[in-house]
Design a protein around this motif. Structure first.
Motif, short mmCIF file in Angstrom:
data_model
loop_
_atom_site.label_atom_id
_atom_site.label_comp_id
_atom_site.label_asym_id
_atom_site.label_seq_id
_atom_site.Cartn_x
_atom_site.Cartn_y
_atom_site.Cartn_z
N MET A 241 8.10 3.83 -13.40
CA MET A 241 7.45 4.63 -12.37
C MET A 241 6.27 3.50 -11.88
N ARG A 242 6.23 3.36 -10.81
CA ARG A 242 5.16 2.55 -10.06
C ARG A 242 3.72 3.33 -9.87
N ILE A 243 2.50 2.92 -10.44
CA ILE A 243 1.56 3.59 -10.25
C ILE A 243 0.54 3.16 -8.99
N ARG A 244 0.33 3.80 -8.16
CA ARG A 244 -0.40 3.53 -6.89
C ARG A 244 -1.93 3.70 -7.09
N VAL A 245 -2.68 2.73 -6.76
CA VAL A 245 -4.42 3.06 -6.71
C VAL A 245 -4.46 3.47 -5.34
N ALA A 246 -4.97 4.88 -5.13
CA ALA A 246 -5.37 5.38 -3.75
C ALA A 246 -6.69 5.28 -3.27
N SER A 247 -7.52 5.07 -4.38
CA SER A 247 -9.00 4.73 -3.95
C SER A 247 -9.94 4.32 -5.04
N TRP A 248 -10.87 3.38 -4.79
CA TRP A 248 -11.77 2.85 -5.90
C TRP A 248 -13.16 2.91 -5.45
N THR A 249 -14.03 2.66 -6.77
CA THR A 249 -15.36 2.33 -6.17
C THR A 249 -15.43 0.82 -6.33
N CYS A 250 -16.89 0.43 -6.02
CA CYS A 250 -17.19 -1.08 -5.56
C CYS A 250 -16.92 -1.80 -6.83
N GLU A 251 -16.29 -2.85 -6.81
CA GLU A 251 -16.34 -3.91 -7.82
C GLU A 251 -17.54 -4.59 -8.45
N CYS A 252 -18.65 -4.20 -7.59
CA CYS A 252 -19.98 -5.11 -7.76
C CYS A 252 -20.40 -4.24 -9.21
#
Length: 62
Positions: free
Chosen positions: A1-12
């Motif tokens: 199963m392939r997991i998709r990242v739909a949204s994320w917070t800032c990498e900073c």
């Protein structure tokens, strides 16, 4: 199963959050780069996972 990242917070920031999903289910992943740890919530339906992610963004998540 392939997991998709739909949204994320800032990498900073040292702690980041990602809303992940696959096959109609989702979870929230928290990565703490300072402690070098990754934690994930339980898999659930997409809508509750998105709601949990939005609560985290508003500072209401636990």
């Amino acid at each position: 199963m392939r997991i998709r990242v739909a949204s994320w917070t800032c990498e900073c920031r040292p702690t980041t959050y990602e809303l992940c999903g696959a096959a109609g289910q989702g979870f929230v992943r928290r990565t703490d780069r300072d402690k070098r740890t990754v934690h994930e919530t339980s898999w659930t339906l997409t809508a509750p996972a998105r709601h949990a992610f939005e609560q985290i963004l508003r500072g209401e998540g636990r």
